[in-house]
Scaffold this motif. Sequence first.
Motif, mmCIF file in Angstrom:
data_model
loop_
_atom_site.group_PDB
_atom_site.id
_atom_site.type_symbol
_atom_site.label_atom_id
_atom_site.label_comp_id
_atom_site.label_asym_id
_atom_site.label_seq_id
_atom_site.Cartn_x
_atom_site.Cartn_y
_atom_site.Cartn_z
ATOM 1 N N SER A 250 -5.099 -8.286 -13.078
ATOM 2 C CA SER A 250 -4.547 -9.472 -12.424
ATOM 3 C C SER A 250 -3.077 -9.641 -12.754
ATOM 4 N N GLY A 251 -2.399 -10.405 -11.909
ATOM 5 C CA GLY A 251 -1.023 -10.798 -12.167
ATOM 6 C C GLY A 251 0.013 -9.733 -11.907
ATOM 7 N N ILE A 252 -0.360 -8.640 -11.225
ATOM 8 C CA ILE A 252 0.604 -7.596 -10.894
ATOM 9 C C ILE A 252 1.335 -7.998 -9.611
ATOM 10 N N SER A 253 2.664 -7.925 -9.657
ATOM 11 C CA SER A 253 3.463 -8.308 -8.485
ATOM 12 C C SER A 253 3.461 -7.191 -7.449
ATOM 13 N N VAL A 254 3.143 -7.558 -6.201
ATOM 14 C CA VAL A 254 3.164 -6.622 -5.086
ATOM 15 C C VAL A 254 4.115 -7.198 -4.040
ATOM 16 N N TYR A 255 5.098 -6.383 -3.601
ATOM 17 C CA TYR A 255 6.123 -6.848 -2.683
ATOM 18 C C TYR A 255 5.927 -6.217 -1.307
ATOM 19 N N LEU A 256 6.178 -7.022 -0.289
ATOM 20 C CA LEU A 256 6.147 -6.563 1.097
ATOM 21 C C LEU A 256 7.580 -6.549 1.609
ATOM 22 N N GLN A 257 8.046 -5.370 2.024
ATOM 23 C CA GLN A 257 9.431 -5.219 2.464
ATOM 24 C C GLN A 257 9.464 -4.746 3.913
ATOM 25 N N LYS A 258 10.284 -5.412 4.705
ATOM 26 C CA LYS A 258 10.501 -4.972 6.078
ATOM 27 C C LYS A 258 11.142 -3.590 6.040
ATOM 28 N N LYS A 259 10.626 -2.647 6.819
ATOM 29 C CA LYS A 259 11.177 -1.300 6.801
ATOM 30 C C LYS A 259 12.660 -1.353 7.144
ATOM 31 N N GLY B 247 5.032 -5.208 13.053
ATOM 32 C CA GLY B 247 6.173 -4.375 12.695
ATOM 33 C C GLY B 247 5.799 -3.386 11.600
ATOM 34 N N SER B 248 6.795 -2.667 11.090
ATOM 35 C CA SER B 248 6.584 -1.654 10.058
ATOM 36 C C SER B 248 7.103 -2.164 8.714
ATOM 37 N N TYR B 249 6.318 -1.888 7.650
ATOM 38 C CA TYR B 249 6.608 -2.424 6.323
ATOM 39 C C TYR B 249 6.378 -1.353 5.249
ATOM 40 N N GLU B 250 6.967 -1.605 4.081
ATOM 41 C CA GLU B 250 6.677 -0.788 2.895
ATOM 42 C C GLU B 250 6.147 -1.711 1.802
ATOM 43 N N ILE B 251 5.267 -1.149 0.954
ATOM 44 C CA ILE B 251 4.641 -1.916 -0.122
ATOM 45 C C ILE B 251 5.147 -1.389 -1.458
ATOM 46 N N GLN C 100 7.178 3.709 -9.776
ATOM 47 C CA GLN C 100 6.480 3.950 -8.515
ATOM 48 C C GLN C 100 7.056 5.196 -7.865
ATOM 49 N N GLU C 101 6.289 6.260 -7.857
ATOM 50 C CA GLU C 101 6.756 7.526 -7.304
ATOM 51 C C GLU C 101 6.539 7.608 -5.795
ATOM 52 N N GLN C 102 5.607 6.825 -5.275
ATOM 53 C CA GLN C 102 5.328 6.854 -3.841
ATOM 54 C C GLN C 102 5.177 5.432 -3.323
ATOM 55 N N THR C 103 5.589 5.211 -2.094
ATOM 56 C CA THR C 103 5.321 3.945 -1.413
ATOM 57 C C THR C 103 4.577 4.251 -0.113
ATOM 58 N N THR C 104 3.904 3.240 0.402
ATOM 59 C CA THR C 104 3.208 3.410 1.684
ATOM 60 C C THR C 104 3.941 2.653 2.772
ATOM 61 N N GLU C 105 3.904 3.221 3.971
ATOM 62 C CA GLU C 105 4.463 2.562 5.145
ATOM 63 C C GLU C 105 3.292 2.071 5.999
ATOM 64 N N VAL C 106 3.308 0.789 6.292
ATOM 65 C CA VAL C 106 2.222 0.172 7.065
ATOM 66 C C VAL C 106 2.794 -0.362 8.376
ATOM 67 N N THR C 107 2.129 -0.067 9.477
ATOM 68 C CA THR C 107 2.572 -0.533 10.791
ATOM 69 C C THR C 107 1.505 -1.435 11.412
ATOM 70 N N LEU C 108 1.900 -2.671 11.739
ATOM 71 C CA LEU C 108 1.010 -3.620 12.411
ATOM 72 C C LEU C 108 1.393 -3.683 13.891
ATOM 73 N N THR C 109 0.391 -3.605 14.732
ATOM 74 C CA THR C 109 0.601 -3.715 16.190
ATOM 75 C C THR C 109 -0.413 -4.693 16.753
ATOM 76 N N ASN C 110 -0.200 -5.076 18.028
ATOM 77 C CA ASN C 110 -1.179 -5.960 18.669
ATOM 78 C C ASN C 110 -2.546 -5.298 18.718
ATOM 79 N N GLU C 111 -2.560 -3.947 18.833
ATOM 80 C CA GLU C 111 -3.834 -3.242 18.858
ATOM 81 C C GLU C 111 -4.449 -3.134 17.465
ATOM 82 N N GLN C 112 -3.618 -3.147 16.440
ATOM 83 C CA GLN C 112 -4.118 -3.052 15.065
ATOM 84 C C GLN C 112 -3.348 -4.060 14.203
ATOM 85 N N PRO C 113 -3.737 -5.342 14.270
ATOM 86 C CA PRO C 113 -3.019 -6.398 13.551
ATOM 87 C C PRO C 113 -3.408 -6.500 12.077
#
Length: 633
Positions: free
Chosen positions: A509-518, A542-546, A555-568
């Motif tokens: 618990s208590g780990i900070s997770v940030y959402l950044q606009k690509k 839109g597209s984001y990184e975590i 953090q050696e790797q980040t993930t890119e997440v894309t939200l669309t109307n088809e996959q919100p």
Amino acid sequence: MKKHILTFILTLAAIAINAQDQVREVEPGVDGPLPSIPTMSEPAAGTFGGLFLQSVGYRHNSGWIINGNWANMDAYEAYIYFVSPTELGGEYHTLQYRTNGGAWQNSLNSDGEVNLITSDISFLSPVITSDIDYRLVLHGGEKDGWVSNVISVKKPTVDYSVITQSGYSEPDFIGVGIEVDCAYIDTERQNKGSYNSSTGKVDYTTYASFYTYNTTCYHHQWYRMNPLSYEMIPIEGATGLTYTPTAADLGYQLIDVTTGDDQNISFYVAANHGIVQATILASIEYAGLDGFILNTNYILPNGGKDIEAIDWMSEDCDILPASCIQEVKPGQYAFVTELNEESGFIIEYADENYKLVGDYGEEGNPWYRFFHMFFGEMNMPIAATASVNTPIDVIGRDINGHWDVVATIDPSAGEEEEIYLISGKYYLRTQPTAGTLATYYPSALLWEEATAVTPGYDIDEDWNYLTKTYSINAKSVPPALNGSGVIEGTVNIASSAANAPRRASADASGISVYLQKKGGDIIACEETNTSGGYRFEKVPMGSYEIFVNIDGCTQEQTTEVTLTNEQPSVGDVDYYVNEDNTITTTAGGNPTGISIAKDKTHNVFFTIDGRQLTSKPTMKGIYIKNGRKVVIR
């Protein structure tokens, strides 16, 4: 041991803290394995190395008694150094000499008796009237009757030239790469005249004043001398006023010889500068309450356990047990011991052919000293201010590479808060408020992007010492999201991971997770629940990184997440905190809308595998230092 250590105290005290601040950092193992010392040739059976010719020069005796004879005129004489007979297991030496290859004769004292030599002293020879050889004979012990190496003294060809030896370079030790000066020769005069017995003086037919080294009448040559056989080996090309030893000189005694040209002036002066040692450069990588970590430019054999760490501040000058020394990686060694304001160590290498030193000089002009650490002196102040009224955490590392909050600077104390820490690298972080996020100096959200700070002093234009003070601009909490998307996942911590918070996998618990606009700013921050889960709601399409932020984890790797109307909505955006304190993801090709955005290259802080401290630091709590409140968690 106490007596041995006390010989260093005055020298060490004079350069304790200022020199420590200036020591250059050493890259571990950069110069490869420790160079080996060559095997020296032993003297032949029945012989030993023991004679060294120091000088041959003019002396006005004024009635000096030499070898039982009265010498009442100016003459050339030789000074000879010989090894103590007790070092060879004997009782005394006799000095023998011969001329023109004749029979050996015993040297006599002023009473006409055989001179018995019982210590290692210089000896004034008889007047040099011809070429002469010398040797020692040992008496007593298992080596009774053994003879030393032979030295030959050449009769000077220029009468009554006068020289004196004023001294020579005496660095702390003779090390590879450290320049050494030759003997300082002061020539008063030279002449080709003759002695006048009626006046007791020399009648000079010629006279000239010579100043040191500015005449072509001098010749210089550097030698390696075998410390066992006393064999003198000339160093090719080493004919200058200075010489810088190389690895080829290791284990040999470094000798420089200065002679006259035997046309204008005749003399011989040899200076023994000591055995050439391998210079092991060292610097402190980390110092904390639970020990210190030493970097060396060479990779030391035996895992560094041949290092002797002597706590000269302790009552009996305790030597840290070898079991407390752990090799972190080649050229980096951890010393597990509790440190406090009274701790001070001198670091030595067990083999006398090697010397651990710190480099305190400017680039290109090194100034070496025996390596030492004054941890009490290294307690240094640090102060910080923030753009908002919030406590500032000081994040430090322990000897295992863990990072955690070690102190807190509280501006609410009503004055500029100042705390004291053992010198080293730290990070400053503002604690979050209702309107700001936790940030690191200098205003970086993520630990891995922050800049380290060091406690200590700055000096103003009037040479006043000012506590180093750092300013942090807190980051405002991003505005609330107003979209309809969802991103969620879990931060998984390996059960054996040695990350800074030292959590079990059941408590993530208590780990900070940030959402950044690509390609843009951070737009949201959430903290994980007890299972490590996090969830971002109302995220616009839109597209984001975590990014996951844990003190001391990279953090050696980040993930890119894309939200669309088809996959919100996208789930299973998972991260893994590994045993080496790295944060990675296995998202490649997994749930739709997720991919590895990029690899991040950062310094990965080490751990010492398989070892845990037997006890935690005992100095936690709140105490007062110089009238200031100090909080150690």
